[in-house]
Design a protein around this motif. Structure first.
Motif, PDB file in Angstrom:
ATOM      1  N   THR A  59       0.844  -1.193   0.000  1.00  0.00           N
ATOM      2  CA  THR A  59       0.000   0.000   0.000  1.00  0.00           C
ATOM      3  C   THR A  59       0.880   1.244   0.000  1.00  0.00           C
ATOM      4  O   THR A  59       1.656   1.479   0.943  1.00  0.00           O
ATOM      5  CB  THR A  59      -0.923   0.024   1.230  1.00  0.00           C
ATOM      6  N   LEU A  60       0.782   2.031  -1.060  1.00  0.00           N
ATOM      7  CA  LEU A  60       1.566   3.268  -1.199  1.00  0.00           C
ATOM      8  C   LEU A  60       0.794   4.419  -0.558  1.00  0.00           C
ATOM      9  O   LEU A  60      -0.293   4.777  -1.021  1.00  0.00           O
ATOM     10  CB  LEU A  60       1.830   3.565  -2.677  1.00  0.00           C
ATOM     11  N   GLU A  61       1.359   5.006   0.487  1.00  0.00           N
ATOM     12  CA  GLU A  61       0.674   6.067   1.238  1.00  0.00           C
ATOM     13  C   GLU A  61       1.029   7.431   0.649  1.00  0.00           C
ATOM     14  O   GLU A  61       1.765   8.232   1.233  1.00  0.00           O
ATOM     15  CB  GLU A  61       1.038   5.964   2.714  1.00  0.00           C
ATOM     16  N   LEU A  62       0.477   7.692  -0.515  1.00  0.00           N
ATOM     17  CA  LEU A  62       0.869   8.879  -1.284  1.00  0.00           C
ATOM     18  C   LEU A  62       0.223  10.165  -0.795  1.00  0.00           C
ATOM     19  O   LEU A  62       0.686  11.254  -1.128  1.00  0.00           O
ATOM     20  CB  LEU A  62       0.532   8.649  -2.769  1.00  0.00           C
ATOM     21  N   TYR A  63      -0.843  10.081  -0.011  1.00  0.00           N
ATOM     22  CA  TYR A  63      -1.435  11.284   0.564  1.00  0.00           C
ATOM     23  C   TYR A  63      -0.559  11.873   1.679  1.00  0.00           C
ATOM     24  O   TYR A  63      -0.710  13.034   2.044  1.00  0.00           O
ATOM     25  CB  TYR A  63      -2.815  10.984   1.157  1.00  0.00           C
TER      26      TYR A  63
ATOM     27  N   LEU B 292      -6.335   9.949  -6.474  1.00  0.00           N
ATOM     28  CA  LEU B 292      -5.105  10.533  -5.940  1.00  0.00           C
ATOM     29  C   LEU B 292      -4.346  11.344  -6.978  1.00  0.00           C
ATOM     30  O   LEU B 292      -3.914  12.469  -6.700  1.00  0.00           O
ATOM     31  CB  LEU B 292      -4.191   9.437  -5.367  1.00  0.00           C
ATOM     32  N   TYR B 293      -4.166  10.774  -8.168  1.00  0.00           N
ATOM     33  CA  TYR B 293      -3.242  11.426  -9.091  1.00  0.00           C
ATOM     34  C   TYR B 293      -3.759  12.738  -9.669  1.00  0.00           C
ATOM     35  O   TYR B 293      -2.968  13.618 -10.018  1.00  0.00           O
ATOM     36  CB  TYR B 293      -2.778  10.477 -10.200  1.00  0.00           C
ATOM     37  N   THR B 294      -5.075  12.920  -9.740  1.00  0.00           N
ATOM     38  CA  THR B 294      -5.578  14.191 -10.261  1.00  0.00           C
ATOM     39  C   THR B 294      -5.341  15.352  -9.291  1.00  0.00           C
ATOM     40  O   THR B 294      -4.753  16.379  -9.674  1.00  0.00           O
ATOM     41  CB  THR B 294      -7.061  14.082 -10.623  1.00  0.00           C
ATOM     42  N   PRO B 295      -5.754  15.260  -8.014  1.00  0.00           N
ATOM     43  CA  PRO B 295      -5.526  16.403  -7.131  1.00  0.00           C
ATOM     44  C   PRO B 295      -4.058  16.586  -6.741  1.00  0.00           C
ATOM     45  O   PRO B 295      -3.577  17.735  -6.650  1.00  0.00           O
ATOM     46  CB  PRO B 295      -6.385  16.073  -5.900  1.00  0.00           C
ATOM     47  N   LEU B 296      -3.329  15.502  -6.510  1.00  0.00           N
ATOM     48  CA  LEU B 296      -1.971  15.637  -5.993  1.00  0.00           C
ATOM     49  C   LEU B 296      -1.020  16.252  -7.013  1.00  0.00           C
ATOM     50  O   LEU B 296      -0.028  16.896  -6.641  1.00  0.00           O
ATOM     51  CB  LEU B 296      -1.441  14.274  -5.536  1.00  0.00           C
TER      52      LEU B 296
ATOM     53  N   GLN C 245       7.102  16.344  -5.069  1.00  0.00           N
ATOM     54  CA  GLN C 245       7.724  15.040  -5.336  1.00  0.00           C
ATOM     55  C   GLN C 245       6.694  14.022  -5.814  1.00  0.00           C
ATOM     56  O   GLN C 245       6.965  13.220  -6.712  1.00  0.00           O
ATOM     57  CB  GLN C 245       8.424  14.526  -4.073  1.00  0.00           C
ATOM     58  N   THR C 246       5.507  14.068  -5.204  1.00  0.00           N
ATOM     59  CA  THR C 246       4.447  13.137  -5.618  1.00  0.00           C
ATOM     60  C   THR C 246       4.013  13.433  -7.045  1.00  0.00           C
ATOM     61  O   THR C 246       3.795  12.521  -7.847  1.00  0.00           O
ATOM     62  CB  THR C 246       3.249  13.244  -4.662  1.00  0.00           C
ATOM     63  N   ALA C 247       3.889  14.727  -7.376  1.00  0.00           N
ATOM     64  CA  ALA C 247       3.522  15.105  -8.743  1.00  0.00           C
ATOM     65  C   ALA C 247       4.587  14.640  -9.723  1.00  0.00           C
ATOM     66  O   ALA C 247       4.277  14.161 -10.831  1.00  0.00           O
ATOM     67  CB  ALA C 247       3.332  16.618  -8.830  1.00  0.00           C
ATOM     68  N   ASN C 248       5.851  14.749  -9.333  1.00  0.00           N
ATOM     69  CA  ASN C 248       6.939  14.303 -10.199  1.00  0.00           C
ATOM     70  C   ASN C 248       6.917  12.785 -10.369  1.00  0.00           C
ATOM     71  O   ASN C 248       7.189  12.266 -11.457  1.00  0.00           O
ATOM     72  CB  ASN C 248       8.279  14.741  -9.608  1.00  0.00           C
ATOM     73  N   TYR C 249       6.521  12.081  -9.296  1.00  0.00           N
ATOM     74  CA  TYR C 249       6.383  10.612  -9.378  1.00  0.00           C
ATOM     75  C   TYR C 249       5.325  10.235 -10.411  1.00  0.00           C
ATOM     76  O   TYR C 249       5.562   9.355 -11.252  1.00  0.00           O
ATOM     77  CB  TYR C 249       6.023  10.057  -8.002  1.00  0.00           C
ATOM     78  N   TYR C 250       4.168  10.887 -10.353  1.00  0.00           N
ATOM     79  CA  TYR C 250       3.112  10.570 -11.320  1.00  0.00           C
ATOM     80  C   TYR C 250       3.534  10.924 -12.743  1.00  0.00           C
ATOM     81  O   TYR C 250       3.240  10.194 -13.691  1.00  0.00           O
ATOM     82  CB  TYR C 250       1.826  11.298 -10.951  1.00  0.00           C
ATOM     83  N   LYS C 251       4.242  12.027 -12.888  1.00  0.00           N
ATOM     84  CA  LYS C 251       4.717  12.422 -14.221  1.00  0.00           C
ATOM     85  C   LYS C 251       5.622  11.333 -14.805  1.00  0.00           C
ATOM     86  O   LYS C 251       5.463  10.924 -15.967  1.00  0.00           O
ATOM     87  CB  LYS C 251       5.460  13.753 -14.135  1.00  0.00           C
ATOM     88  N   LYS C 252       6.536  10.847 -13.983  1.00  0.00           N
ATOM     89  CA  LYS C 252       7.452   9.809 -14.457  1.00  0.00           C
ATOM     90  C   LYS C 252       6.728   8.485 -14.687  1.00  0.00           C
ATOM     91  O   LYS C 252       7.063   7.739 -15.610  1.00  0.00           O
ATOM     92  CB  LYS C 252       8.582   9.619 -13.447  1.00  0.00           C
ATOM     93  N   LEU C 253       5.743   8.212 -13.839  1.00  0.00           N
ATOM     94  CA  LEU C 253       4.978   6.972 -14.016  1.00  0.00           C
ATOM     95  C   LEU C 253       4.245   6.974 -15.348  1.00  0.00           C
ATOM     96  O   LEU C 253       4.274   5.981 -16.088  1.00  0.00           O
ATOM     97  CB  LEU C 253       3.979   6.805 -12.862  1.00  0.00           C
TER      98      LEU C 253
END
Length: 575
Positions: free
Chosen positions: A464-468, A496-500, A517-525
């Motif tokens: 479980t990734l606690e990205l919030y 998660l990915y839309t608001p963060l 950092q979370t936004a950068n993670y989603y961008k790379k994903l």
């Protein structure tokens, strides 16, 4: 001799639209195949199941009574209603009283509440504007998409809408004939509204209007002749007190009967309601409300009603009709139904001004306004029809326009129903996972969202990734270690990915709520540079019939898509 009278025609239309409304709301009602995928519905069922009758009066008045749900985010009446109806249904089919199938009983109750709203809307519209407007009103409400969608869930919104509308209808009856019976009925329906959801308190503005409007009319008619209206003041005050006491006392008594633990367990009731109130004023209160950071009050609500809740064509009629009725009620000379319109307008305006200014903007919050929007839109359509009759002599042209309008209004609801012709995307994703991801693999999922697969999770290792959580070194050390163990990543929705990805302006965000950092993670994903590649995507969109053209509704309020047709993306770690 006429074979059909005008009354027969009206009865035919009422029956037709009631049947159409039922079909639209019950079609695909088992959309999640018993997995209880709506979180609010699931919570209501979980708090309903343990309810039982206390064995003594002392236990009844205890906080630990089995009748106390210990859940006050909504009113308790919907829980008691579900418990009683599922118990009765369970006598016929035992699983209806269990977690496995109680949801179906609730959804049927929701559909019946919608039919009650439809019938009440007809009576209300007929009383104020006449039968033709009433027929148009129920047609408009029948094809309104948000009511159709919410009838597929057992949350409190459909019940709240019914009780609010019937309270408004009874208020107008009370205004016309101020009897004890009518006052009692106003109190009962108001109390049931409050026991469904406390936001029904807004009805107090309309109740006050209905009680005091006679005095207001006397004053407006004789503003410069106080000797005419002053003698009425004692009578007015007496009536105001008596009627007000009857309505308030009856409402409180009804509320106490249908939500007794709001008084018996007052501290918990107050605590949970304050939490809900805090959420309405601060989008940072809960992780799932972060989507509303930066929400523009009123415009956000209007956009979602226009594009999705009603659809552009029907919404245009309803919005213009709302301005027309409000202007007519507040500025024109006082006609026979002026006071009736004022009672509705006061509720509509106050409710919209309060709810639209919330920091959060779930579409369902404005459901109680949809019947009134349809009523106002129907009144405008009726006036337009009269203009056509007076200025267009050709029946063929007029009838062609009617057919085009009716067909056009059916496009959006029929397009939306397409999502119920397909299995839920989470079920589709579950089938794919079981078939394509071998047992023993490690799957990364996001917290605060439904974990996939829905079944056979014991065959996989779940991370479980606690990205919030706030962007800290500790958070990302933990997540990076999880990535090393993870074979697949699953995004079960855009929750998660839309608001963060939007919360990156650190200078203007509270501490702990900047997610660069979370936004950068989603961008790379999403662009593939993280080391995971997309291997599956599951999405079902509203689709225009015959044309088979999809309507991408991912820009709608999250709650419009995340329950019954979320977009799911699955990524596999690259070799």
């Amino acid at each position: 001799m006429k074979l059909f009278s005008l009354s027969h025609i009206y009865i035919f239309f009422i029956f037709t639209f009631a049947l159409l409304s039922l079909l639209l709301r019950i079609y695909g009602i088992n959309w999640d195949s018993g997995f209880n995928l709506h979180p609010d519905e699931r919570a209501i069922i979980l708090f309903t199941l343990p309810l039982g009758l206390p064995t003594s009066i002392d236990i009844f008045f205890s906080n630990q009574s089995p009748l106390n749900p210990h859940f006050f985010a909504y009113g308790n009446f919907p829980l008691y209603l579900l418990k009683s109806t599922s118990f009765l249904a369970g006598l016929v089919h035992a699983p209806y009283a269990t977690y496995q199938e109680m949801y179906m009983v609730g959804r049927i109750v929701s559909v019946l509440a919608e039919l009650g709203t439809l019938f009440t809307l007809f009576l209300l519209a007929k009383k104020i504007f006449g039968k033709p407007v009433a027929i148009l009103s129920i047609f408009f409400y029948t094809v309104s998409v948000l009511p159709i969608q919410l009838a597929h869930f057992y949350a409190v919104d459909t019940l709240l809408t019914f009780f609010i509308l019937i309270t408004l209808y009874q208020l107008i009856n009370f205004y016309e004939k101020q009897t004890i019976k009518n006052a009692l009925l106003v109190g009962v329906f108001f109390g049931l509204s409050l026991a469904t959801k406390t936001s029904a308190l807004v009805l107090l503005f309309s109740i006050g209007t209905a009680i005091g409007i006679e005095f207001l009319l006397i004053f407006l008619k004789q503003p410069h002749r106080p000797h005419v209206w002053f003698p009425h003041v004692p009578v007015f005050i007496k009536r105001l007190c008596i009627d007000g006491i009857i309505i308030v006392t009856t409402a409180l008594a009804t509320f106490a009967i249908t939500e007794p633990y709001a008084f018996i367990d007052f501290s918990e009731f107050w605590k949970q309601n304050m939490q809900q109130a805090a959420m309405t004023h601060n989008a940072f209160t809960f992780p799932y409300t972060l989507q509303y950071v930066g929400k523009i009050p009123y415009l956000y609500e209007l956009k979602n009603i226009f594009l999705f809740g009603l659809g552009p064509l029907l919404a245009s009629l309803c919005f213009i009709g709302t301005f027309y009725v409000n202007y007519s009620a507040l500025t024109k000379e006082k006609k026979d139904k002026w006071a009736h319109e004022i009672i509705l307008v006061i509720f509509f305006c106050v409710y919209f001004l309060i709810i639209g200014n919330f920091a959060i903007g779930f579409m369902r919050y404005l459901l109680p306004l949809y019947p009134l929007l349809c009523l106002f839109g129907a009144f405008l359509a009726y006036r337009i029809n009269r203009l056509l009759r007076n200025n267009v002599d050709s029946n063929i042209i007029r009838n062609t326009l009617y057919v085009i309008l009716t067909t056009s209004l059916l496009v959006w609801p029929l397009s939306f129903l397409h999502i119920y012709t397909q299995p839920n995307t989470r079920i589709l994703a579950t089938d794919w996972i079981i078939k394509n991801i071998k047992a023993g693999s490690t799957i990364g999922i996001e917290h605060w969202d439904d974990s996939l697969p829905l079944t056979q999770q014991q065959n996989y290792h779940m991370e479980t990734l606690e990205l919030y959580n706030p962007d800290t070194d500790e958070k990302w050390r933990k997540i990076n270690q999880q990535f090393l163990r993870t074979d697949y990543l699953i995004l079960a929705s855009n929750r998660l990915y839309t608001p963060l990805q939007k919360l990156t302006d650190c200078d203007n965000l509270p501490i702990g709520y900047c997610y660069t950092q979370t936004a950068n993670y989603y961008k790379k994903l999403f662009d593939g540079s993280l080391g995971f590649k997309k291997v599956a995507e599951f999405a079902v969109y509203p689709t225009i019939p015959l044309l088979n053209k999809q309507i991408n509704d991912q820009s709608a309020d999250e709650s419009f898509t995340v329950y019954d047709h979320p977009k799911i993306v699955i990524f596999q770690k690259s070799p």
